[in-house]
Design a protein around this motif. Structure first.
Motif, PDB file in Angstrom:
ATOM      1  N   SER A  82      31.511  21.486  26.755  1.00 58.89           N
ATOM      2  CA  SER A  82      31.917  21.395  25.356  1.00 58.89           C
ATOM      3  C   SER A  82      31.660  22.716  24.636  1.00 58.89           C
ATOM      4  CB  SER A  82      31.163  20.248  24.650  1.00 58.89           C
ATOM      5  OG  SER A  82      29.779  20.519  24.656  1.00 58.89           O
ATOM      6  N   ASP A  83      31.183  23.718  25.353  1.00 62.49           N
ATOM      7  CA  ASP A  83      30.917  25.043  24.785  1.00 62.49           C
ATOM      8  C   ASP A  83      32.232  25.819  24.726  1.00 62.49           C
ATOM      9  OD1 ASP A  83      30.043  27.525  24.031  1.00 62.49           O
ATOM     10  OD2 ASP A  83      28.470  27.669  25.546  1.00 62.49           O
ATOM     11  N   VAL A  84      32.784  25.993  23.526  1.00 64.81           N
ATOM     12  CA  VAL A  84      34.084  26.648  23.370  1.00 64.81           C
ATOM     13  C   VAL A  84      33.986  28.179  23.398  1.00 64.81           C
ATOM     14  CG1 VAL A  84      35.115  24.716  22.135  1.00 64.81           C
ATOM     15  CG2 VAL A  84      33.982  26.538  20.839  1.00 64.81           C
ATOM     16  N   GLY A 137      40.530  20.806  25.629  1.00 61.28           N
ATOM     17  CA  GLY A 137      41.570  20.595  26.619  1.00 61.28           C
ATOM     18  C   GLY A 137      41.966  21.847  27.376  1.00 61.28           C
ATOM     19  N   ASP A 138      41.542  23.021  26.904  1.00 56.61           N
ATOM     20  CA  ASP A 138      41.869  24.257  27.631  1.00 56.61           C
ATOM     21  C   ASP A 138      41.246  24.216  29.016  1.00 56.61           C
ATOM     22  OD1 ASP A 138      43.251  25.310  25.491  1.00 56.61           O
ATOM     23  OD2 ASP A 138      41.735  26.794  24.953  1.00 56.61           O
ATOM     24  N   THR A 139      41.982  24.727  29.992  1.00 57.52           N
ATOM     25  CA  THR A 139      41.460  24.846  31.351  1.00 57.52           C
ATOM     26  C   THR A 139      41.639  26.290  31.810  1.00 57.52           C
ATOM     27  OG1 THR A 139      43.571  24.206  32.327  1.00 57.52           O
ATOM     28  CG2 THR A 139      41.965  22.456  31.967  1.00 57.52           C
ATOM     29  N   PHE A 140      40.741  26.730  32.633  1.00 58.09           N
ATOM     30  CA  PHE A 140      40.744  28.094  33.139  1.00 58.09           C
ATOM     31  C   PHE A 140      40.449  28.067  34.634  1.00 58.09           C
ATOM     32  CE2 PHE A 140      39.180  28.054  28.793  1.00 58.09           C
ATOM     33  CZ  PHE A 140      40.030  28.957  28.169  1.00 58.09           C
ATOM     34  N   ALA A 141      41.034  29.007  35.372  1.00 54.24           N
ATOM     35  CA  ALA A 141      40.732  29.226  36.791  1.00 54.24           C
ATOM     36  C   ALA A 141      40.345  30.705  36.886  1.00 54.24           C
ATOM     37  CB  ALA A 141      41.924  28.891  37.667  1.00 54.24           C
ATOM     38  N   LEU A 142      39.095  31.007  36.598  1.00 53.96           N
ATOM     39  CA  LEU A 142      38.628  32.376  36.400  1.00 53.96           C
ATOM     40  C   LEU A 142      38.151  33.032  37.689  1.00 53.96           C
ATOM     41  CD1 LEU A 142      36.592  31.650  33.147  1.00 53.96           C
ATOM     42  CD2 LEU A 142      38.867  32.703  33.309  1.00 53.96           C
ATOM     43  N   GLY A 151      38.364  54.235  42.584  1.00 53.82           N
ATOM     44  CA  GLY A 151      39.617  53.503  42.384  1.00 53.82           C
ATOM     45  C   GLY A 151      39.875  52.401  43.390  1.00 53.82           C
ATOM     46  N   ASN A 152      38.891  52.040  44.205  1.00 48.22           N
ATOM     47  CA  ASN A 152      39.032  50.967  45.190  1.00 48.22           C
ATOM     48  C   ASN A 152      38.700  49.634  44.518  1.00 48.22           C
ATOM     49  OD1 ASN A 152      39.397  52.893  47.398  1.00 48.22           O
ATOM     50  ND2 ASN A 152      37.226  53.335  47.101  1.00 48.22           N
ATOM     51  N   GLU A 153      39.658  48.702  44.534  1.00 49.54           N
ATOM     52  CA  GLU A 153      39.438  47.407  43.900  1.00 49.54           C
ATOM     53  C   GLU A 153      38.961  46.384  44.927  1.00 49.54           C
ATOM     54  OE1 GLU A 153      41.550  44.320  40.753  1.00 49.54           O
ATOM     55  OE2 GLU A 153      42.817  45.730  41.840  1.00 49.54           O
ATOM     56  N   SER A 154      37.942  45.616  44.551  1.00 45.07           N
ATOM     57  CA  SER A 154      37.396  44.584  45.437  1.00 45.07           C
ATOM     58  C   SER A 154      38.367  43.416  45.569  1.00 45.07           C
ATOM     59  CB  SER A 154      36.072  44.059  44.857  1.00 45.07           C
ATOM     60  OG  SER A 154      36.324  43.259  43.693  1.00 45.07           O
ATOM     61  N   GLN A 155      38.070  42.525  46.495  1.00 47.73           N
ATOM     62  CA  GLN A 155      38.747  41.235  46.555  1.00 47.73           C
ATOM     63  C   GLN A 155      38.303  40.434  45.331  1.00 47.73           C
ATOM     64  OE1 GLN A 155      41.031  40.329  48.902  1.00 47.73           O
ATOM     65  NE2 GLN A 155      40.815  42.397  49.707  1.00 47.73           N
ATOM     66  N   HIS A 156      39.028  39.378  45.006  1.00 45.47           N
ATOM     67  CA  HIS A 156      38.652  38.516  43.887  1.00 45.47           C
ATOM     68  C   HIS A 156      37.376  37.737  44.221  1.00 45.47           C
ATOM     69  CE1 HIS A 156      42.269  38.581  41.199  1.00 45.47           C
ATOM     70  NE2 HIS A 156      42.715  39.232  42.258  1.00 45.47           N
ATOM     71  N   SER A 157      36.595  37.491  43.193  1.00 48.76           N
ATOM     72  CA  SER A 157      35.466  36.572  43.350  1.00 48.76           C
ATOM     73  C   SER A 157      36.023  35.182  43.637  1.00 48.76           C
ATOM     74  CB  SER A 157      34.651  36.528  42.043  1.00 48.76           C
ATOM     75  OG  SER A 157      35.437  35.942  41.004  1.00 48.76           O
ATOM     76  N   ALA A 158      35.159  34.276  44.012  1.00 44.11           N
ATOM     77  CA  ALA A 158      35.586  32.881  44.141  1.00 44.11           C
ATOM     78  C   ALA A 158      36.052  32.412  42.762  1.00 44.11           C
ATOM     79  CB  ALA A 158      34.423  32.021  44.632  1.00 44.11           C
ATOM     80  N   VAL A 159      37.077  31.563  42.744  1.00 39.20           N
ATOM     81  CA  VAL A 159      37.609  31.045  41.477  1.00 39.20           C
ATOM     82  C   VAL A 159      36.637  30.037  40.902  1.00 39.20           C
ATOM     83  CG1 VAL A 159      39.482  29.691  40.433  1.00 39.20           C
ATOM     84  CG2 VAL A 159      39.994  31.442  42.153  1.00 39.20           C
ATOM     85  N   ARG A 160      36.398  30.144  39.592  1.00 41.31           N
ATOM     86  CA  ARG A 160      35.536  29.186  38.884  1.00 41.31           C
ATOM     87  C   ARG A 160      36.421  28.451  37.889  1.00 41.31           C
ATOM     88  NH1 ARG A 160      32.719  25.484  39.021  1.00 41.31           N
ATOM     89  NH2 ARG A 160      30.680  25.357  38.121  1.00 41.31           N
ATOM     90  N   SER A 161      36.656  27.163  38.133  1.00 38.89           N
ATOM     91  CA  SER A 161      37.492  26.354  37.242  1.00 38.89           C
ATOM     92  C   SER A 161      36.644  25.761  36.132  1.00 38.89           C
ATOM     93  CB  SER A 161      38.182  25.238  38.021  1.00 38.89           C
ATOM     94  OG  SER A 161      39.062  25.812  38.977  1.00 38.89           O
ATOM     95  N   VAL A 162      37.163  25.865  34.911  1.00 35.38           N
ATOM     96  CA  VAL A 162      36.435  25.392  33.727  1.00 35.38           C
ATOM     97  C   VAL A 162      37.404  24.585  32.870  1.00 35.38           C
ATOM     98  CG1 VAL A 162      35.142  26.073  31.668  1.00 35.38           C
ATOM     99  CG2 VAL A 162      35.010  27.470  33.737  1.00 35.38           C
ATOM    100  N   GLN A 163      36.923  23.456  32.328  1.00 38.65           N
ATOM    101  CA  GLN A 163      37.714  22.666  31.388  1.00 38.65           C
ATOM    102  C   GLN A 163      36.874  22.425  30.147  1.00 38.65           C
ATOM    103  OE1 GLN A 163      39.172  18.906  32.809  1.00 38.65           O
ATOM    104  NE2 GLN A 163      40.332  18.520  30.946  1.00 38.65           N
ATOM    105  N   ILE A 164      37.485  22.670  28.978  1.00 38.15           N
ATOM    106  CA  ILE A 164      36.809  22.463  27.694  1.00 38.15           C
ATOM    107  C   ILE A 164      37.054  21.033  27.240  1.00 38.15           C
ATOM    108  CG2 ILE A 164      36.575  23.274  25.317  1.00 38.15           C
ATOM    109  CD1 ILE A 164      35.915  25.396  27.481  1.00 38.15           C
ATOM    110  N   ASP A 165      35.961  20.331  26.921  1.00 39.16           N
ATOM    111  CA  ASP A 165      36.059  18.947  26.438  1.00 39.16           C
ATOM    112  C   ASP A 165      35.118  18.807  25.252  1.00 39.16           C
ATOM    113  OD1 ASP A 165      36.097  16.243  25.935  1.00 39.16           O
ATOM    114  OD2 ASP A 165      35.494  15.634  27.952  1.00 39.16           O
ATOM    115  N   THR A 166      35.688  18.841  24.049  1.00 35.24           N
ATOM    116  CA  THR A 166      34.874  18.719  22.831  1.00 35.24           C
ATOM    117  C   THR A 166      35.062  17.364  22.164  1.00 35.24           C
ATOM    118  OG1 THR A 166      36.626  19.689  21.466  1.00 35.24           O
ATOM    119  CG2 THR A 166      34.972  21.199  22.389  1.00 35.24           C
ATOM    120  N   THR A 167      35.842  16.481  22.772  1.00 38.95           N
ATOM    121  CA  THR A 167      36.124  15.174  22.183  1.00 38.95           C
ATOM    122  C   THR A 167      35.042  14.186  22.591  1.00 38.95           C
ATOM    123  OG1 THR A 167      38.483  15.630  22.320  1.00 38.95           O
ATOM    124  CG2 THR A 167      37.833  13.338  21.979  1.00 38.95           C
ATOM    125  N   ALA A 168      34.391  13.629  21.581  1.00 41.56           N
ATOM    126  CA  ALA A 168      33.353  12.622  21.848  1.00 41.56           C
ATOM    127  C   ALA A 168      34.019  11.336  22.316  1.00 41.56           C
ATOM    128  CB  ALA A 168      32.537  12.350  20.589  1.00 41.56           C
TER     129      ALA A 168
END
Length: 181
Positions: A82-84, A137-142, A151-168
C-alpha cells in the motif's frame, strides 16, 4: 615493451590519429607511438598515455523494494504493497550508471532520482526514488542494469513484480447467534 599492430591517419597539421588492433581485456599500461616516414626515419617515442582495457560486463545487480508496507506473496512472486512512494535498493558489484526498466522497457531517467553509490561491504549500493507516487492498482515488473565506466552494460537483475493496493477491504458483517436455546 610490446608492439601492437596499428594504423594511423595524418591530419596534415602535425597531429595523427592512431588506431590499434583489438586489445585484450585486462590489458593495462602505457601506450606510446613512433612514426616512421617514407625515408625510414623513425620519430622519438610520443608521450605515454595510460590505458586500461575493460570489455567485461559487470555482473547483474540485485533489486529490492525498500520500505514496504505489504505482503510478499511468494505464491505468485508479486509484492503487494500500500506504499505508493516506491523506493528501490539496487546493489552492484561495481559502481556505474544505473538504468531502471519496467516490463523490459527503459524508464526515463527523469522519472526517478538515484542516490549513491555508497559502499556496502565492497559493493555499490544505490537508492532509487520515483518522482511521482504510484496509484492504486498500478503494477510494475522492475529490473535494473549497471553500465560500468568503460560502457559495458550488465545483464538485467531479476525482475521484481510489485502491485499497489491502497483500497481497504469492505467492512465485515457480523451476526450474533442465539445461544440461549
Amino acid at each position: 615493451t610490446s608492439t601492437v599492430p596499428s594504423s594511423f591517419s595524418d591530419h596534415g597539421d602535425g597531429t595523427y590519429t592512431v588506431t590499434t588492433g583489438t586489445l585484450a581485456n585486462g590489458l593495462a599500461g602505457n601506450l606510446q607511438v613512433t612514426i616512421t616516414d617514407t625515408a625510414g626515419n623513425e620519430s622519438p617515442l610520443s608521450g605515454a598515455v595510460s590505458v586500461s582495457v575493460d570489455t567485461a560486463k559487470p555482473s547483474a545487480p540485485t533489486l529490492a523494494v525498500a520500505d514496504d508496507t505489504g505482503v510478499d506473496d511468494t505464491s505468485n512472486s508479486v509484492l503487494l504493497t500500500s506504499d505508493v512512494s516506491l523506493t528501490l535498493t539496487v546493489v552492484s558489484a561495481e559502481p556505474g550508471e544505473l538504468r531502471l526498466y519496467d516490463g523490459g522497457v527503459l524508464v526515463p531517467g527523469t522519472d526517478y532520482n538515484v542516490s549513491g553509490p555508497v559502499d556496502n561491504g565492497g559493493a555499490a549500493e544505490y537508492t532509487v526514488a520515483f518522482n511521482q507516487d504510484a496509484a492504486d492498482g498500478d503494477t510494475f515488473a522492475l529490473s535494473a542494469t549497471i553500465t560500468d565506466l568503460a560502457g559495458n552494460e550488465s545483464q538485467h537483475s531479476a525482475v521484481r513484480s510489485v502491485q499497489i493496493d491502497t483500497t481497504a477491504p469492505d467492512a465485515p458483517s457480523m451476526t450474533v447467534a442465539d445461544d440461549t436455546g
